[in-house]
Write an enzyme that holds these catalytic residues in place. Structure first.
Site: not given
Ligand code: ARG
Length: 456
Positions: A20, A107, A153, A274, A280, A282, A287, A319
């Site tokens: 991650s 965690n 409307h 444009s 134009k 735009n 948008e 994650q």
């Molecule tokens: N990279 C993990 C996340 O973003 C961190 C927690 C990982 N925990 C684990 N038990 N593998 O969720």
């Protein structure tokens, strides 16, 4: 980190799907802050020595300075920001680095980092929305008397003022802000110290870390602490609602900027030309705000679907919580800034608005109301008489207030020349003095209150 149990390293594809760090490096400031609060608590509780805690804390400061200067190094062998930082700490201070992870887990660490990040994100959005409200109020005040057609409307309905129309968005943004404030209050409990899922046997002080990180209190259930992401969803839902409002405002600008409407001239700074059609101009920024709302809603949907089937406690699916929140936040920040810039600098063609308000029989309701008030005629009958007056005006190609009195009298003898005073668009808006109505006195009163609320 788990070499004790494993003989072989991960396959390269495992490294890639597992990592991650490419995105959670955005949590680095929160990760360092969380670790510093944690180690200070470990020392105070006598779980690590003060000397080790000092070395760890100083090492974390060095790492923060490195990240600030050079960014966070991305190496997929080190899965996430927690591991990158801890491994750098070991390089800097040696084996004492290994004591930092006592009485916590990634965690609770990631849950803490992410809450801190979302809290900062909410503060940024709040500041942005405050700026948008200021812009709306300023332009509304300038245009508190400017008459425009009000639509239902997308058909001319009754005249309103541009100030009233802009203040409608002020109210929407006010509620958006309250949703973010509400989300912030609910998320402000600290999961740090819940450890992997069950709490810890070390004599920690979770109140101390919660306080150090600016949380109101520690969370009360360790399983819940590491396994819910409702705080991220609260953010995404508030962001979705805010982006829907921004998208509707953007859509109005797109319509208003079209040649048949011609209600606004968009500033050069928020338009594009444009390459082949020189005439134009735009409304690209508007948008894209409209488009971004779809993506933000997609981010919210993505995290809802990620979370919906997960048993307690942590699962690695979670994650995937961060990319949609980061993406939505970036898109929302851009959308708020773009709409604020447009509101501040757009040219309103109030003459054109007034012209269209006067040409669309928008005061027909006023005629019907007058017949009720002055002639004692039931509204349904008054509506019918007015319908005939509109047909006559259409036939004669005249606005209602230019129809000759004989024509009106031929439709209903109870009409007299006092009616002309209520058929103009200015008389129409001025008469709508009910609370929240479009009358300039009402709009100005609301603007005054809004300015007070915004500290202006
Ligand atoms: N990279 C993990 C996340 O973003 C961190 C927690 C990982 N925990 C684990 N038990 N593998 O969720």
């Amino acid at each position: 980190m788990w070499g004790g149990r494993f003989a072989a390293g991960p396959a390269s594809i495992m490294r890639e799907i597992n990592a991650s760090i490419p995105f959670d490096k955005r949590l680095w400031k929160q990760d360092i802050a969380g670790s510093k609060a944690h180690v200070a608590m470990l020392a105070k509780q006598g779980i690590v020595s003060q000397a080790d805690a000092d070395a760890i804390s100083a090492g974390l400061d060095t790492i923060a300075a490195e990240y600030e200067a050079n960014g966070v190094p991305v190496n997929l062998d080190l899965e996430d920001i927690h591991m990158v930082t801890e491994s750098r700490l070991a390089e800097l201070i040696g084996p004492a680095a290994g004591r930092l992870h006592t009485a916590r887990s990634r965690n609770d660490q990631v849950a803490t980092d992410f809450r801190l990040w979302v809290r900062d994100a909410i503060d940024e959005v709040e500041a942005g929305l405050n700026g948008l409200q200021r812009a709306l109020v300023a332009r509304a005040e300038e245009n508190a008397d400017a008459v425009m057609p009000g639509f239902t409307h997308l058909q001319s309905a009754q005249p309103v003022t541009l100030g009233h129309h802009l203040m409608a968005y002020y109210e929407m943004v006010r509620r958006d802000r309250s949703r973010f404030a509400d989300a912030r209050e609910r998320l402000n409990e600290c999961p740090l110290g819940a450890a992997a899922l069950a709490g810890t046997g070390f004599p920690t002080d979770r109140h101390m870390t919660a306080k150090a990180l600016g949380f109101a209190k520690p969370t009360d259930n360790s399983l819940d602490s590491v396994s819910d992401r409702d705080f991220a969803l609260d953010y995404l839902m508030a962001a979705t609602q805010a982006s829907l409002h921004l998208s509707r405002l953007a859509e109005e600008f797109i319509i208003w900027a079209s040649q048949p409407f011609g209600f606004v001239k968009l500033p050069d700074a928020y338009s594009t030309g444009s390459s082949i059609m020189p005439q134009k101009r735009n409304p690209d920024a508007a948008e894209l705000v409209r488009g971004h709302a779809g993506r933000i809603m997609g981010c919210m949907n993505a995290l809802c679907v990620t979370m919906k089937g997960l048993p307690l406690a942590y699962s690695k699916d979670m994650q995937d919580d961060k990319p949609p929140v980061f993406e939505a936040h970036d898109l929302l920040g851009l959308s708020i800034a773009a709409m604020t810039g447009m509101i501040e600098t757009v040219t309103f063609r109030t003459d054109r608005m007034r012209g269209l308000a006067e040409s669309g029989f928008a005061t027909a309701t006023d005629l019907a109301d007058w017949l009720v008030r002055e002639g004692g005629i039931p509204f349904r009958e008054a509506h019918h008489i007015t319908g005939r007056a509109v047909a006559a005006a259409e036939e004669a190609a005249l606005p209602l207030d230019k129809l000759p009195l004989e024509t009106l009298k031929a439709i209903d003898a109870r009409i007299d020349d006092r009616v002309y005073a209520i058929l103009t668009v200015d008389a129409s808006v001025a008469s709508r003095r009910s609370h929240g109505g479009t009358a300039p006195v009402q709009v100005r009163a609301r603007i005054a209150q809004a300015k007070q609320d915004l500290g202006l």
